[in-house]
Design a protein around this motif. Structure first.
Motif, PDB file in Angstrom:
ATOM      1  N   LYS A 260       0.821  -1.203   0.000  1.00  0.00           N
ATOM      2  CA  LYS A 260       0.000   0.000   0.000  1.00  0.00           C
ATOM      3  C   LYS A 260       0.865   1.267   0.000  1.00  0.00           C
ATOM      4  O   LYS A 260       2.077   1.205   0.216  1.00  0.00           O
ATOM      5  N   ALA A 261       0.205   2.401  -0.242  1.00  0.00           N
ATOM      6  CA  ALA A 261       0.870   3.701  -0.241  1.00  0.00           C
ATOM      7  C   ALA A 261       0.487   4.431   1.043  1.00  0.00           C
ATOM      8  O   ALA A 261      -0.685   4.733   1.252  1.00  0.00           O
TER       9      ALA A 261
ATOM     10  N   ARG B 109      -3.472   4.180   4.823  1.00  0.00           N
ATOM     11  CA  ARG B 109      -2.759   3.305   3.873  1.00  0.00           C
ATOM     12  C   ARG B 109      -3.671   3.041   2.692  1.00  0.00           C
ATOM     13  O   ARG B 109      -4.732   2.436   2.848  1.00  0.00           O
TER      14      ARG B 109
ATOM     15  N   PRO C  48      -2.547   0.775  -4.004  1.00  0.00           N
ATOM     16  CA  PRO C  48      -1.488   1.481  -4.735  1.00  0.00           C
ATOM     17  C   PRO C  48      -1.922   2.342  -5.921  1.00  0.00           C
ATOM     18  O   PRO C  48      -1.214   3.276  -6.268  1.00  0.00           O
TER      19      PRO C  48
ATOM     20  N   ASN D 226      -3.054  10.128  -4.630  1.00  0.00           N
ATOM     21  CA  ASN D 226      -3.323  10.742  -3.328  1.00  0.00           C
ATOM     22  C   ASN D 226      -3.819  12.190  -3.442  1.00  0.00           C
ATOM     23  O   ASN D 226      -4.405  12.726  -2.513  1.00  0.00           O
TER      24      ASN D 226
ATOM     25  N   SER E 230       4.054  11.045   2.618  1.00  0.00           N
ATOM     26  CA  SER E 230       3.326  10.388   1.542  1.00  0.00           C
ATOM     27  C   SER E 230       4.323   9.603   0.716  1.00  0.00           C
ATOM     28  O   SER E 230       5.346  10.145   0.311  1.00  0.00           O
ATOM     29  N   GLN E 231       4.068   8.331   0.514  1.00  0.00           N
ATOM     30  CA  GLN E 231       4.967   7.484  -0.264  1.00  0.00           C
ATOM     31  C   GLN E 231       4.169   6.731  -1.311  1.00  0.00           C
ATOM     32  O   GLN E 231       3.019   6.383  -1.061  1.00  0.00           O
ATOM     33  N   PRO E 232       4.781   6.476  -2.464  1.00  0.00           N
ATOM     34  CA  PRO E 232       4.067   5.686  -3.470  1.00  0.00           C
ATOM     35  C   PRO E 232       3.900   4.239  -3.028  1.00  0.00           C
ATOM     36  O   PRO E 232       4.713   3.723  -2.249  1.00  0.00           O
ATOM     37  N   GLY E 233       2.869   3.594  -3.530  1.00  0.00           N
ATOM     38  CA  GLY E 233       2.684   2.162  -3.281  1.00  0.00           C
ATOM     39  C   GLY E 233       3.415   1.348  -4.336  1.00  0.00           C
ATOM     40  O   GLY E 233       4.194   1.880  -5.129  1.00  0.00           O
TER      41      GLY E 233
ATOM     42  N   PHE F  39       5.608  -0.326   3.881  1.00  0.00           N
ATOM     43  CA  PHE F  39       6.150   0.246   2.649  1.00  0.00           C
ATOM     44  C   PHE F  39       7.672   0.177   2.689  1.00  0.00           C
ATOM     45  O   PHE F  39       8.255  -0.061   3.747  1.00  0.00           O
TER      46      PHE F  39
ATOM     47  N   GLY G 191       8.618   1.628  -3.338  1.00  0.00           N
ATOM     48  CA  GLY G 191       7.669   2.674  -3.729  1.00  0.00           C
ATOM     49  C   GLY G 191       8.296   3.674  -4.698  1.00  0.00           C
ATOM     50  O   GLY G 191       7.867   3.785  -5.850  1.00  0.00           O
TER      51      GLY G 191
ATOM     52  N   GLN H  66       7.694   3.905  -8.794  1.00  0.00           N
ATOM     53  CA  GLN H  66       7.135   5.155  -9.325  1.00  0.00           C
ATOM     54  C   GLN H  66       8.021   5.713 -10.450  1.00  0.00           C
ATOM     55  O   GLN H  66       7.528   6.348 -11.378  1.00  0.00           O
TER      56      GLN H  66
END
Ligand SMILES: [Zn+2]
Length: 397
Positions: free
Chosen positions: A185-186, A267, A270, A274, A302-305, A337, A341, A345
C-alpha cells in the motif's frame, strides 16, 4: 536449487555479523544528521564492494549520509538489475538484548538490523560475490545499491531517483520470509488541526472548543471516511485504511481549548492518486464537521505504493525458485512500505524479497533465523547463476 557449502554459510553469517556490529540506528533525522549515521556502514560496504572488484559510486544525500551504487565495470547488459538494501536501522531504544553484538543462539542471530535489513544485504552481497567467483553472471548488468534513511520515509531511494539513477528491475531486500512480494500500500500520513476560541471553562458558551471539533473529526475518520476508503479494494491488499493514532489539545483544565491536533495513519491501495484522496478528504471533512469548526489538513508523509504485474519475468522466475524452497505458489502483498515505492514510481520493475519475518523487525529482541539467511542466499545465487549468459528481467530470454 543451489545449496551453500558449510564454508559459504559461514561466509554469509560472518558478513551479517560484521554488518550488525556497525551501529547504523536512526532515532530521529536530527540525530542521524548530527552523527552521520550511515557513514560507518557505507565505509565498510565500500571496502567490501571494492574487494569484490566493483566500482562504487557515492551519492552524498546529506553530509555523511550517502547512497552507494556499485557495479562491475567490465560487465555490460542491454537490461539491468539492482539488488538493493537500506543501510539504516530503527532506533535501539527499548531493546532488551545487546544491539550490536550479533550473538548467535538456537540458530538465530540477534541484533538491531539482523532482520531489517542487514540479513537481506548480507545475502545479496554473498550471492553476487559467489556468482562472480564462479564466472556465472546473467546477461543483465548487475548493481548492488545501498540506501540511506529508509526507515524514516525512503528518503535515500527518493534522492536516488531524483539523481537519475535507473535500472530495468530491482529486488529490494526486506524481510519477506523468502517469499516474493509484488505489491504494498501507499502510506498517506495526515495531520489535522482544529481551531476554536478559548475562554474560561466556567462559561463554555463564550468560546468554541477545538477538542469538541476534533471529536467530530475523529468520528469522521473512523466512520464515513473509512467507509469511503473501503470502496476501492485490491486483490492482494484488500481495502485502504485510516486510523487516528495521535492527538493532543488544550493547555489547562479550566480553559476551553483553542487548538487541537490529531494525526492519521492512512494506507491506500497502490493505484489511488493521493491528490484525489486529499481533495475528497478535505471536502468530506468540511461537510461532516460543519461550519462551526475551522480545520486545517497537512500531509506529514506520503509514499508511493507498489503494484508490480505478477507476470513480469523477474517475478515469475523468482517465484518459481521460492516455490521450490517454501511452497509459495502466488505473489504476496504486504502492508508495510519500502524503497520499492520510489523505485516503482520511477519506472523500475520492483519486487521485495529477503530473509526473515517482518514480525521480528523493529522489535526489542530483533533476530534473524539463520536458515532464512542461507535460503535467501541460495535463492539469489540460483537466480543469478542459472541465468548465466541470459537475461533475468527481459521477457524473451
Ligand atoms: Zn527495512
Amino acid at each position: 536449487m543451489r545449496q551453500l557449502t558449510d564454508s559459504q554459510k559461514q561466509r554469509v553469517r560472518d558478513l551479517l555479523a560484521e554488518l550488525v556490529h556497525i551501529d547504523s540506528a536512526v532515532s530521529s533525522q536530527a540525530q542521524a544528521r548530527r552523527d552521520r549515521t550511515e557513514e560507518r556502514i557505507a565505509a565498510f560496504l565500500t571496502d567490501h564492494l571494492v574487494g569484490m572488484g566493483m566500482t562504487v559510486e557515492r551519492q552524498e544525500v546529506e553530509p555523511g549520509r550517502p547512497n552507494l551504487m556499485a557495479h562491475w565495470p567490465d560487465q555490460t547488459g542491454a537490461a539491468s538489475l539492482m539488488l538493493e538494501a537500506h543501510m539504516d536501522t530503527v532506533t535501539v531504544e527499548g531493546m532488551i538484548i545487546e544491539p550490536f553484538r550479533a550473538q548467535i543462539r538456537d540458530g538465530r542471530m540477534y541484533g538491531r538490523g539482523a532482520c531489517d535489513t542487514k540479513g537481506g544485504m548480507a545475502a545479496f552481497l554473498t550471492a553476487l560475490a559467489l556468482a562472480r567467483e564462479e564466472g556465472r553472471l546473467p546477461a543483465d548488468k548487475l548493481y548492488f545499491v545501498a540506501t540511506m534513511s529508509e526507515e524514516t520515509g525512503c528518503h535515500g531511494a527518493a534522492a536516488l531517483m531524483e539523481h537519475g539513477f535507473r535500472t530495468t528491475a530491482a529486488i529490494v531486500g526486506e524481510p519477506t520470509r523468502c517469499e516474493v512480494v509484488t505489491c504494498h500500500k501507499a502510506p498517506l500520513w495526515l495531520e489535522v488541526q482544529t481551531r476554536g476560541r478559548s475562554c474560561h471553562a466556567s462559561m463554555p458558551e463564550c468560546g468554541r472548543n477545538a477538542i469538541e471539533v476534533m471529536a467530530r473529526v475523529v468520528d469522521f475518520v473512523h466512520g464515513p471516511w473509512t467507509a469511503y476508503l473501503g470502496r476501492r479494494t485490491h486483490a492482494l491488499l484488500g481495502r485502504s485504511t485510516a486510523v487516528v493514532t495521535q492527538i493532543d489539545g488544550g493547555s489547562k483544565i479550566n480553559i476551553v481549548p483553542a487548538r487541537c491536533r490529531a494525526r492519521i495513519d492512512s494506507r491506500l491501495v497502490p493505484d489511488w492518486p493521493n491528490t484525489q484522496v486529499m481533495a475528497d478528504f478535505e471536502r468530506m471533512l468540511t461537510e461532516h464537521v460543519g461550519g462551526s469548526g475551522h480545520c486545517e489538513v497537512a500531509i506529514v508523509e506520503s509514499q508511493p505504493g507498489l503494484d508490480t504485474d505478477a507476470g513480469v519475468p523477474l517475478a515469475t522466475k523468482l517465484l518459481h525458485l521460492c516455490e521450490e524452497v517454501n511452497g509459495q505458489d502466488a505473489p504476496r502483498g504486504v502492508n508495510y512500505f519500502a524503497d520499492t515505492g520510489p523505485f516503482s514510481q520511477a519506472g523500475i520493475t520492483s519486487v521485495l524479497f529477503g530473509p526473515g519475518d517482518i514480525a521480528q523487525a523493529h522489535t526489542a529482541d530483533e533476530y534473524l533465523d539463520l536458515e532464512q539467511l542461507y535460503q535467501a542466499t541460495e535463492v539469489t545465487l540460483t537466480l543469478l547463476t542459472e541465468h548465466a549468459g541470459r537475461s533475468i528481467v527481459s521477457p524473451n530470454d
